[in-house]
Design a protein around this motif. Sequence first.
Motif, PDB file in Angstrom:
ATOM      1  N   GLY A   1       0.904  -1.303   0.272  1.00  0.00           N
ATOM      2  CA  GLY A   1      -0.211   0.305  -0.353  1.00  0.00           C
ATOM      3  C   GLY A   1       0.994   1.794   0.196  1.00  0.00           C
ATOM      4  N   ILE A   2       0.130   2.485  -0.287  1.00  0.00           N
ATOM      5  CA  ILE A   2       0.974   3.886  -0.171  1.00  0.00           C
ATOM      6  C   ILE A   2       1.259   4.094   0.879  1.00  0.00           C
ATOM      7  CG2 ILE A   2       0.439   5.940  -0.851  1.00  0.00           C
ATOM      8  CD1 ILE A   2      -1.489   5.672  -3.775  1.00  0.00           C
ATOM      9  N   ARG A   3       0.987   3.936   2.115  1.00  0.00           N
ATOM     10  CA  ARG A   3       1.210   4.622   3.106  1.00  0.00           C
ATOM     11  C   ARG A   3       2.612   4.237   3.082  1.00  0.00           C
ATOM     12  NH1 ARG A   3      -3.229   5.078   7.500  1.00  0.00           N
ATOM     13  NH2 ARG A   3      -1.107   6.832   7.981  1.00  0.00           N
ATOM     14  N   ARG A   4       3.284   2.983   3.216  1.00  0.00           N
ATOM     15  CA  ARG A   4       4.358   2.191   3.541  1.00  0.00           C
ATOM     16  C   ARG A   4       5.530   2.684   2.519  1.00  0.00           C
ATOM     17  NH1 ARG A   4       1.324  -2.178   5.373  1.00  0.00           N
ATOM     18  NH2 ARG A   4       0.974  -1.895   8.017  1.00  0.00           N
ATOM     19  N   MET A   5       4.913   3.312   1.468  1.00  0.00           N
ATOM     20  CA  MET A   5       5.848   3.043   0.480  1.00  0.00           C
ATOM     21  C   MET A   5       7.426   4.657   1.027  1.00  0.00           C
ATOM     22  SD  MET A   5       5.506   1.229  -1.961  1.00  0.00           S
ATOM     23  CE  MET A   5       6.452   2.370  -3.106  1.00  0.00           C
ATOM     24  N   PRO A   6       7.109   5.102   1.691  1.00  0.00           N
ATOM     25  CA  PRO A   6       8.008   5.887   1.962  1.00  0.00           C
ATOM     26  C   PRO A   6       9.586   5.277   2.393  1.00  0.00           C
ATOM     27  CG  PRO A   6       6.433   6.939   3.197  1.00  0.00           C
ATOM     28  CD  PRO A   6       5.384   5.813   2.519  1.00  0.00           C
ATOM     29  N   TRP A   7       8.693   4.067   2.957  1.00  0.00           N
ATOM     30  CA  TRP A   7      10.138   2.932   3.914  1.00  0.00           C
ATOM     31  C   TRP A   7      10.602   2.541   2.535  1.00  0.00           C
ATOM     32  CZ3 TRP A   7      11.870   4.144   7.938  1.00  0.00           C
ATOM     33  CH2 TRP A   7      10.233   4.846   9.777  1.00  0.00           C
ATOM     34  N   LEU A   8       9.857   2.431   2.031  1.00  0.00           N
ATOM     35  CA  LEU A   8      10.866   1.696   0.768  1.00  0.00           C
ATOM     36  C   LEU A   8      11.142   2.056   0.202  1.00  0.00           C
ATOM     37  CD1 LEU A   8      10.391  -1.223  -0.855  1.00  0.00           C
ATOM     38  CD2 LEU A   8       9.387  -0.213  -2.842  1.00  0.00           C
ATOM     39  N   PHE A   9      11.648   3.543  -0.229  1.00  0.00           N
ATOM     40  CA  PHE A   9      12.053   4.696  -1.373  1.00  0.00           C
ATOM     41  C   PHE A   9      13.588   4.983   0.006  1.00  0.00           C
ATOM     42  CE2 PHE A   9       8.880   5.595  -3.776  1.00  0.00           C
ATOM     43  CZ  PHE A   9       9.022   6.340  -4.769  1.00  0.00           C
ATOM     44  N   LEU A  10      13.545   4.849   1.610  1.00  0.00           N
ATOM     45  CA  LEU A  10      14.420   5.138   1.909  1.00  0.00           C
ATOM     46  C   LEU A  10      15.227   3.866   2.302  1.00  0.00           C
ATOM     47  CD1 LEU A  10      12.280   6.765   5.141  1.00  0.00           C
ATOM     48  CD2 LEU A  10      14.298   7.817   3.353  1.00  0.00           C
ATOM     49  N   LEU A  11      14.673   2.906   2.381  1.00  0.00           N
ATOM     50  CA  LEU A  11      15.136   1.770   2.386  1.00  0.00           C
ATOM     51  C   LEU A  11      16.890   1.771   1.820  1.00  0.00           C
ATOM     52  CD1 LEU A  11      15.011  -1.208   3.745  1.00  0.00           C
ATOM     53  CD2 LEU A  11      14.628  -1.643   1.916  1.00  0.00           C
ATOM     54  N   PRO A  12      17.041   1.942   0.950  1.00  0.00           N
ATOM     55  CA  PRO A  12      18.804   1.429  -0.017  1.00  0.00           C
ATOM     56  C   PRO A  12      19.465   2.855   0.832  1.00  0.00           C
ATOM     57  CG  PRO A  12      17.071   1.957  -1.616  1.00  0.00           C
ATOM     58  CD  PRO A  12      15.870   2.521  -0.716  1.00  0.00           C
ATOM     59  N   ASN A  13      19.320   4.074   1.211  1.00  0.00           N
ATOM     60  CA  ASN A  13      20.042   4.786   1.597  1.00  0.00           C
ATOM     61  C   ASN A  13      19.975   4.200   2.613  1.00  0.00           C
ATOM     62  OD1 ASN A  13      21.024   7.370   0.709  1.00  0.00           O
ATOM     63  ND2 ASN A  13      19.885   8.226   2.452  1.00  0.00           N
ATOM     64  N   LEU A  14      19.388   3.937   4.031  1.00  0.00           N
ATOM     65  CA  LEU A  14      19.189   3.796   5.425  1.00  0.00           C
ATOM     66  C   LEU A  14      20.234   2.496   5.351  1.00  0.00           C
ATOM     67  CD1 LEU A  14      16.032   4.000   6.844  1.00  0.00           C
ATOM     68  CD2 LEU A  14      17.604   5.741   6.831  1.00  0.00           C
ATOM     69  N   ALA A  15      19.956   1.590   4.505  1.00  0.00           N
ATOM     70  CA  ALA A  15      20.525   0.008   4.518  1.00  0.00           C
ATOM     71  C   ALA A  15      22.760   0.591   4.462  1.00  0.00           C
ATOM     72  CB  ALA A  15      20.548  -0.100   3.353  1.00  0.00           C
ATOM     73  N   PHE A  16      22.700   1.275   3.559  1.00  0.00           N
ATOM     74  CA  PHE A  16      24.182   2.199   3.749  1.00  0.00           C
ATOM     75  C   PHE A  16      24.844   3.311   4.718  1.00  0.00           C
ATOM     76  CE2 PHE A  16      25.956   1.791  -1.278  1.00  0.00           C
ATOM     77  CZ  PHE A  16      25.077   1.200  -1.438  1.00  0.00           C
ATOM     78  N   PHE A  17      23.965   3.411   4.938  1.00  0.00           N
ATOM     79  CA  PHE A  17      23.972   4.704   6.211  1.00  0.00           C
ATOM     80  C   PHE A  17      24.076   2.972   7.218  1.00  0.00           C
ATOM     81  CE2 PHE A  17      21.839   8.943   5.145  1.00  0.00           C
ATOM     82  CZ  PHE A  17      23.356   9.357   4.661  1.00  0.00           C
ATOM     83  N   GLY A  18      23.393   2.419   7.429  1.00  0.00           N
ATOM     84  CA  GLY A  18      23.566   1.704   8.373  1.00  0.00           C
ATOM     85  C   GLY A  18      25.228   0.490   8.743  1.00  0.00           C
TER      86      GLY A  18
END
Lengths: 340, 357
Positions: A42-59
């Motif tokens: 669903g759309i409401r959880r989509m921001p997390w998908l967009f953030l995922l690669p960046n957060l993975a790299f930061f992590g």
Amino acid sequence: MAHADDKATGIGDVLQNVVAWPIRILFKLIDYPVTAIQNVIGIRRMPWLFLLPNLAFFGMFVIIPLFMNFAYSLTGGTELFISERPYTGGEQYGFLFDCDNYADPISCREDRFWKGIFNTAVFIFFQVSFMVLFSLITALVLNREIRGRGFWRAVFFFPVLLSPVVVALIWKWILLRDGILNAFLISIGLDRILFFVSPEWAMFWAVFVSIWAHMGFYTLILLAGLQAIQPDLYEAAEMDGTSKERVFFRITLPLLWPNMLVVIVLALIKGVQVFDEVYVLTGGGPGTATQFIVQYIYNTAFTNQVQNFGLASAASMVLGVVLFVLTLTQLAATRRRDND
Amino acid sequence: MTDATQSPRSVKTLLGARRGRGKMHWTDVFTYCYLGFGLFLMFAPVVWLVLSSFKTPAGLQEFPPTFLPLGQISVEVEGYEEPLLLFDVTMEDGSVQQLAQVRRIGIMAQMVDPENPGERLQIPIATREPVREMRMAWENYRDPLERFNFMRYLWNSVIVTAAATMVTLLINSMAAYGLSIYEFRGRNAIMLFVIGTLMIPITVILVPVYLVVTNLGMINSLWAVILPGAATPTGVFLLRQYMLTIPRDLIEAARMDKASEWQIYWRVVMPLAMPAVAVLAIFSIMWRWNEFLWPLIVLNRSEVYTLQVGLNAFQGELDVQWHYILAMTVVTLIPVVIVFAFLQRFITTGIASSGMK
């Protein structure tokens, strides 16, 4: 003229197609799975998908290493993998801070660490103060009604883009024993100076070259600050017949102060981490005269015969604390400036 | 503030130059002296580098150095197979004559007049000066490209810069999109987290990142340079600030048309955010092209060196070949000069508005 334009867009089109084609493929490749996921979550959880690669790299490359750094600093030995390293508690820190007299690096057990801190402090003191001074003068000069301002701005700015290695090699070539500066000194009747043999001269040139390379960046920030000052203030001052000196100290400087603060703190943050130019220019020498804290960490962990990762990590933590405080100051300074 | 750097102001600027009244204040004199001196101090070192890079090893050895790259002229003389070096010789009667050297024995040289090759003359070498002309030693550029790994370094640098910039643009713009278009719980926390990572530059976490990279099997591979710096807080911040200005109606309209979120990101938001993306791209290219400490740590084999690491290795050798180093330094400098020449506006406004480098 029209013909030339046509040709230019023609080439542009070709180029755009060459670049755009793989990008379009990439887009299609990602589009299907991502849209499929969207249908599931669903759309409401989509921001997390967009953030995922960046957060993975930061992590992976920032957050985990940060904790690991602390863990490393509590271990000894020479193994790289932490599971194979013996736990030593605060021993590394104890070793770093074991000094008879903190003002005298020689009296410390790890004298190279303290020499590094001492050198960095000297470097920062001169580099930051002179860089801010010259950035300010340059910004003031560039802010006047001069012809070809864009050109002059470029003159002072371009070294910022040069790589530290290039900057260091340019100056090393000038400063060598048989370099052009010594040729000049001899031609005006002075003695040849071996710049990289004298500790004082090596430090001087480390500071000088670093200012030469980075001044343009700070000049630009100050120039933006100067240009944001309301012109009517100057007009009013001129009508009152205020002297220029007074205008400078009563209007320009106070209004520029928030930008100055940002510049000072940014220069401090960069100064604490000085390594690249000076490492190529002097190699930290003569002896350890221009060896700074980052080079100490680099040498301790990677180039010394015995790779002491624990000690390097402990020193990194000390550096990290200093930078943490400085960055908080920077954020506060930036916020204050932008709110004004 | 962004535009302020660009627009020349008509009003009297700081300290109010009084050019109109024809009266010179000391600050006017100072301004022009400062600019002249600045021009010299900023440009002369680079000019000197470029001029020196065209000198032969013998030319570089000279002290005091000549300003221009010079080479001695040699001439073809009848009866001699090899071309002979030409000298200006001060003859005993005080006249100056151009002679070619056949051979040199101690302090005497056997020389001939190119016009009259039959007669050999004995000339003391103290009375002659080589005849020289400007000559560019292009071999300084050609040799490293052919003989050494230099072409490899160049290629590695290009790969690292291109790949890292693409990854940087993709993941940071995605994150910026997520943080600017949606309202969701935890958004501020994520924003704080992103800004927080600003406080942890690579110099603080060299050892553990080295371990992470080793664990991923990337030591001595270009990925070790490309990946760790790909997510940049400044990049996310810059793009997000820009994307926040994009009207929400556009996105709502696209959703009405049944565009998926990914399509909105790619087809609607990214094209509109191009100015900010371009600034980040330029910065990323500069960062990566110039990066030094991290590649120095993770690249230990000559085949994977980037330009910067390769240059440093060359200058650290015992027998420093300055004629090659200078030429390679110029090659390393060229892309930056090109980028700067075309994109100066982007770079300066980018820095002035974001305060990042």
